[in-house]
Design a protein around this motif. Structure first.
Motif, PDB file in Angstrom:
ATOM      1  N   GLU A  38      -8.684 -44.982 -44.123  1.00 43.28           N
ATOM      2  CA  GLU A  38      -8.345 -45.182 -42.587  1.00 43.28           C
ATOM      3  C   GLU A  38      -8.630 -43.721 -41.768  1.00 43.28           C
ATOM      4  O   GLU A  38      -9.281 -43.716 -40.798  1.00 43.28           O
ATOM      5  CB  GLU A  38      -6.967 -45.716 -42.352  1.00 43.28           C
ATOM      6  N   ALA A  39      -8.217 -42.789 -42.627  1.00 44.24           N
ATOM      7  CA  ALA A  39      -8.387 -41.336 -41.975  1.00 44.24           C
ATOM      8  C   ALA A  39      -9.842 -40.954 -42.149  1.00 44.24           C
ATOM      9  O   ALA A  39     -10.320 -40.559 -40.968  1.00 44.24           O
ATOM     10  CB  ALA A  39      -7.560 -40.522 -42.556  1.00 44.24           C
ATOM     11  N   VAL A  40     -10.397 -41.384 -43.014  1.00 44.78           N
ATOM     12  CA  VAL A  40     -11.998 -40.731 -42.980  1.00 44.78           C
ATOM     13  C   VAL A  40     -12.851 -41.729 -41.903  1.00 44.78           C
ATOM     14  O   VAL A  40     -13.643 -41.207 -41.400  1.00 44.78           O
ATOM     15  CB  VAL A  40     -12.567 -41.247 -44.589  1.00 44.78           C
ATOM     16  N   ALA A  41     -12.393 -42.931 -41.974  1.00 47.49           N
ATOM     17  CA  ALA A  41     -13.127 -44.022 -40.995  1.00 47.49           C
ATOM     18  C   ALA A  41     -13.005 -43.379 -39.594  1.00 47.49           C
ATOM     19  O   ALA A  41     -13.536 -43.355 -38.546  1.00 47.49           O
ATOM     20  CB  ALA A  41     -12.641 -45.227 -41.097  1.00 47.49           C
ATOM     21  N   ALA A  42     -11.715 -42.791 -39.343  1.00 40.84           N
ATOM     22  CA  ALA A  42     -11.402 -42.353 -37.908  1.00 40.84           C
ATOM     23  C   ALA A  42     -12.293 -41.156 -37.507  1.00 40.84           C
ATOM     24  O   ALA A  42     -12.733 -40.803 -36.500  1.00 40.84           O
ATOM     25  CB  ALA A  42     -10.000 -42.202 -37.777  1.00 40.84           C
ATOM     26  N   LEU A  43     -12.390 -40.189 -38.653  1.00 37.30           N
ATOM     27  CA  LEU A  43     -12.927 -38.926 -38.505  1.00 37.30           C
ATOM     28  C   LEU A  43     -14.589 -39.316 -38.315  1.00 37.30           C
ATOM     29  O   LEU A  43     -15.207 -38.712 -37.327  1.00 37.30           O
ATOM     30  CB  LEU A  43     -12.781 -38.118 -39.473  1.00 37.30           C
ATOM     31  N   ARG A  44     -15.201 -40.376 -38.837  1.00 44.20           N
ATOM     32  CA  ARG A  44     -16.379 -40.788 -38.706  1.00 44.20           C
ATOM     33  C   ARG A  44     -16.829 -41.391 -37.322  1.00 44.20           C
ATOM     34  O   ARG A  44     -17.977 -41.333 -36.700  1.00 44.20           O
ATOM     35  CB  ARG A  44     -16.813 -41.863 -39.794  1.00 44.20           C
ATOM     36  N   ARG A  45     -15.599 -41.646 -36.676  1.00 42.76           N
ATOM     37  CA  ARG A  45     -15.662 -42.189 -35.273  1.00 42.76           C
ATOM     38  C   ARG A  45     -15.696 -41.032 -34.199  1.00 42.76           C
ATOM     39  O   ARG A  45     -15.715 -41.271 -33.028  1.00 42.76           O
ATOM     40  CB  ARG A  45     -14.693 -43.336 -34.998  1.00 42.76           C
ATOM     41  N   SER A  46     -15.183 -39.820 -34.595  1.00 36.79           N
ATOM     42  CA  SER A  46     -14.927 -39.066 -33.649  1.00 36.79           C
ATOM     43  C   SER A  46     -16.178 -37.954 -33.529  1.00 36.79           C
ATOM     44  O   SER A  46     -17.282 -37.975 -34.493  1.00 36.79           O
ATOM     45  CB  SER A  46     -13.606 -38.052 -34.318  1.00 36.79           C
ATOM     46  N   ASP A  47     -16.043 -37.127 -32.618  1.00 39.03           N
ATOM     47  CA  ASP A  47     -17.258 -36.301 -32.323  1.00 39.03           C
ATOM     48  C   ASP A  47     -17.049 -34.616 -32.501  1.00 39.03           C
ATOM     49  O   ASP A  47     -17.960 -33.932 -32.917  1.00 39.03           O
ATOM     50  CB  ASP A  47     -17.527 -36.104 -30.685  1.00 39.03           C
ATOM     51  N   TYR A  48     -15.797 -34.417 -32.649  1.00 43.04           N
ATOM     52  CA  TYR A  48     -15.449 -33.036 -33.221  1.00 43.04           C
ATOM     53  C   TYR A  48     -13.938 -32.947 -33.455  1.00 43.04           C
ATOM     54  O   TYR A  48     -13.175 -33.951 -33.009  1.00 43.04           O
ATOM     55  CB  TYR A  48     -15.919 -31.992 -32.081  1.00 43.04           C
ATOM     56  N   VAL A  49     -13.245 -31.597 -33.938  1.00 42.66           N
ATOM     57  CA  VAL A  49     -12.062 -31.767 -34.194  1.00 42.66           C
ATOM     58  C   VAL A  49     -11.580 -30.243 -33.459  1.00 42.66           C
ATOM     59  O   VAL A  49     -12.165 -29.425 -33.523  1.00 42.66           O
ATOM     60  CB  VAL A  49     -12.002 -31.488 -35.728  1.00 42.66           C
ATOM     61  N   VAL A  50     -10.588 -30.518 -32.901  1.00 45.75           N
ATOM     62  CA  VAL A  50      -9.721 -29.481 -32.114  1.00 45.75           C
ATOM     63  C   VAL A  50      -8.596 -28.887 -32.863  1.00 45.75           C
ATOM     64  O   VAL A  50      -7.885 -29.790 -33.565  1.00 45.75           O
ATOM     65  CB  VAL A  50      -9.237 -30.115 -30.682  1.00 45.75           C
ATOM     66  N   ALA A  51      -8.569 -27.637 -33.058  1.00 51.30           N
ATOM     67  CA  ALA A  51      -7.624 -27.081 -33.820  1.00 51.30           C
ATOM     68  C   ALA A  51      -7.085 -25.831 -33.496  1.00 51.30           C
ATOM     69  O   ALA A  51      -7.978 -25.044 -33.040  1.00 51.30           O
ATOM     70  CB  ALA A  51      -8.269 -26.844 -35.281  1.00 51.30           C
ATOM     71  N   ALA A  52      -5.846 -25.673 -33.469  1.00 53.25           N
ATOM     72  CA  ALA A  52      -5.230 -24.120 -33.300  1.00 53.25           C
ATOM     73  C   ALA A  52      -5.605 -23.194 -34.047  1.00 53.25           C
ATOM     74  O   ALA A  52      -5.622 -23.527 -35.481  1.00 53.25           O
ATOM     75  CB  ALA A  52      -3.696 -24.606 -33.135  1.00 53.25           C
ATOM     76  N   VAL A 100      -0.584 -27.275 -24.618  1.00 53.56           N
ATOM     77  CA  VAL A 100      -0.908 -28.425 -23.666  1.00 53.56           C
ATOM     78  C   VAL A 100      -2.169 -28.101 -22.536  1.00 53.56           C
ATOM     79  O   VAL A 100      -3.324 -28.533 -22.469  1.00 53.56           O
ATOM     80  CB  VAL A 100       0.146 -29.190 -22.845  1.00 53.56           C
ATOM     81  N   ARG A 101      -1.819 -26.904 -22.075  1.00 53.56           N
ATOM     82  CA  ARG A 101      -2.896 -26.295 -20.971  1.00 53.56           C
ATOM     83  C   ARG A 101      -4.221 -25.995 -21.701  1.00 53.56           C
ATOM     84  O   ARG A 101      -5.183 -26.312 -21.160  1.00 53.56           O
ATOM     85  CB  ARG A 101      -2.201 -25.209 -20.351  1.00 53.56           C
ATOM     86  N   ALA A 102      -3.927 -25.475 -23.018  1.00 51.75           N
ATOM     87  CA  ALA A 102      -5.149 -25.038 -23.771  1.00 51.75           C
ATOM     88  C   ALA A 102      -5.964 -26.137 -24.246  1.00 51.75           C
ATOM     89  O   ALA A 102      -7.433 -25.999 -24.066  1.00 51.75           O
ATOM     90  CB  ALA A 102      -4.748 -23.942 -25.081  1.00 51.75           C
ATOM     91  N   TYR A 103      -5.317 -27.062 -24.828  1.00 56.84           N
ATOM     92  CA  TYR A 103      -6.034 -28.323 -25.085  1.00 56.84           C
ATOM     93  C   TYR A 103      -6.509 -29.064 -23.941  1.00 56.84           C
ATOM     94  O   TYR A 103      -7.699 -29.655 -24.109  1.00 56.84           O
ATOM     95  CB  TYR A 103      -4.947 -29.098 -26.213  1.00 56.84           C
ATOM     96  N   ALA A 104      -5.947 -29.019 -23.097  1.00 58.38           N
ATOM     97  CA  ALA A 104      -6.706 -30.064 -21.894  1.00 58.38           C
ATOM     98  C   ALA A 104      -7.647 -29.155 -21.262  1.00 58.38           C
ATOM     99  O   ALA A 104      -8.671 -29.875 -20.782  1.00 58.38           O
ATOM    100  CB  ALA A 104      -5.539 -29.931 -20.757  1.00 58.38           C
ATOM    101  N   ASP A 105      -7.834 -28.003 -21.255  1.00 58.56           N
ATOM    102  CA  ASP A 105      -9.007 -27.277 -20.816  1.00 58.56           C
ATOM    103  C   ASP A 105     -10.153 -27.686 -21.635  1.00 58.56           C
ATOM    104  O   ASP A 105     -11.309 -27.624 -21.322  1.00 58.56           O
ATOM    105  CB  ASP A 105      -8.802 -25.604 -20.790  1.00 58.56           C
ATOM    106  N   VAL A 106      -9.955 -27.602 -23.086  1.00 60.29           N
ATOM    107  CA  VAL A 106     -11.126 -28.019 -24.042  1.00 60.29           C
ATOM    108  C   VAL A 106     -11.573 -29.409 -23.974  1.00 60.29           C
ATOM    109  O   VAL A 106     -12.758 -29.664 -23.696  1.00 60.29           O
ATOM    110  CB  VAL A 106     -10.441 -27.633 -25.361  1.00 60.29           C
ATOM    111  N   LEU A 107     -10.628 -30.503 -23.612  1.00 59.16           N
ATOM    112  CA  LEU A 107     -11.009 -31.920 -23.513  1.00 59.16           C
ATOM    113  C   LEU A 107     -11.533 -31.940 -22.345  1.00 59.16           C
ATOM    114  O   LEU A 107     -12.877 -32.969 -22.186  1.00 59.16           O
ATOM    115  CB  LEU A 107      -9.836 -32.714 -23.563  1.00 59.16           C
ATOM    116  N   ARG A 108     -11.322 -31.309 -21.065  1.00 56.93           N
ATOM    117  CA  ARG A 108     -12.164 -31.244 -19.912  1.00 56.93           C
ATOM    118  C   ARG A 108     -13.312 -30.855 -19.959  1.00 56.93           C
ATOM    119  O   ARG A 108     -14.399 -31.503 -19.400  1.00 56.93           O
ATOM    120  CB  ARG A 108     -11.192 -30.826 -18.843  1.00 56.93           C
TER     121      ARG A 108
END
Length: 251
Positions: free
Chosen positions: A24-38, A92-100
């Motif tokens: 299930e995790a592999v399938a979810a990653l395949r549907r994603s465009d990139y990974v955000v990480a601290a 939250v502020r840092a991740y929001a900037d990236v997602l926007r």
């Protein structure tokens, strides 16, 4: 003016490393465009593990400098919670900037299971207050599950409860009557006064750097300290957990 299409953000539990990803995790990653990480440092070994997973599934890692966290000794639990909340707000502020900026369908890779002693779900829900998004969560194999498997034990006695807690709260929980505890966030594990209890301990579970110790606390405290240092020297990081059981209990 057209409404903004919400992003689909996936919080994906990956257990304790690349070998622990579920289908299930592999399938979810395949549907994603990139990974955000601290990113906690220039040579962050935990980020390196996420790089390995993302690369294996064709995803780019977008590192975000992790805000400084107040790790001083806090006099009260309320003070500790305020420090964590301030740190989360900065994330939250840092991740929001990236997602926007990036849009698309990002994923967050979470050690163990996202529902257990991890705040990524809380943080993404706060991001949703300023960035329209849909949240999907994929469970992962948790550290307590791996601990039990590696020691070939059941985490609780027949018909009895398991109390999951932190090293910070452990002694208060024992004073309140808990006799069978799974202890998480155990970097500062204090086993004073528990010498006749039994412990099943593990570090870096599910990785090539795994360390295991089991026995009466009074007999294995030094062995745990040495095993913890071996894990740190080998991997560059340590994540450990343990099961503590009062005298008279069975495995």
């Amino acid at each position: 003016m057209h409404p903004v299409e919400p992003l689909t953000v996936r919080v994906v539990g990956f257990g304790m490393g690349p070998d622990q990803l579920t289908p299930e995790a592999v399938a979810a990653l395949r549907r994603s465009d990139y990974v955000v990480a601290a990113q906690k440092s220039a040579d962050d070994p935990l980020l390196a593990v996420r790089h390995e997973i993302a690369h294996a599934h064709g995803l780019e890692i977008v590192p975000v400098a992790d805000p400084e966290r107040d790790r001083s000794e806090h006099p009260t639990h309320a003070a500790y919670e305020r420090a964590v909340q301030d740190w989360h707000a900065a994330r939250v502020r840092a991740y929001a900037d990236v997602l926007r900026e990036r849009g698309g369908s990002p994923a967050f890779l979470v050690w163990g299971d996202p529902a257990l002693y991890d705040s990524t779900i809380r943080i993404v829900r706060q991001v949703a207050e300023s960035v329209p998004l849909r949240l999907e969560v994929v469970p992962g194999i948790s550290a307590p599950q791996l601990l039990a498997a590696r020691h070939a034990i059941v985490l609780h006695e027949i018909g009895q409860p398991l109390h999951v807690t932190t090293a910070r709260a452990m002694h208060a929980d024992i004073a309140a009557g808990q006799r069978n505890l799974c202890v998480m966030l155990s970097a500062r594990l204090d086993l004073t006064g528990l010498e006749d209890w039994s412990i099943w301990w593990g570090a870096n579970l599910g990785t090539a750097h795994e360390q295991l110790v089991h026995g009466p606390v009074g007999e294995v405290t030094d062995a745990i300290a040495k095993a913890r240092e071996r894990a740190r020297q080998s991997a560059g990081w340590v994540m450990d957990t343990c099961l503590l059981r009062a005298p008279g209990g069975t495995s």
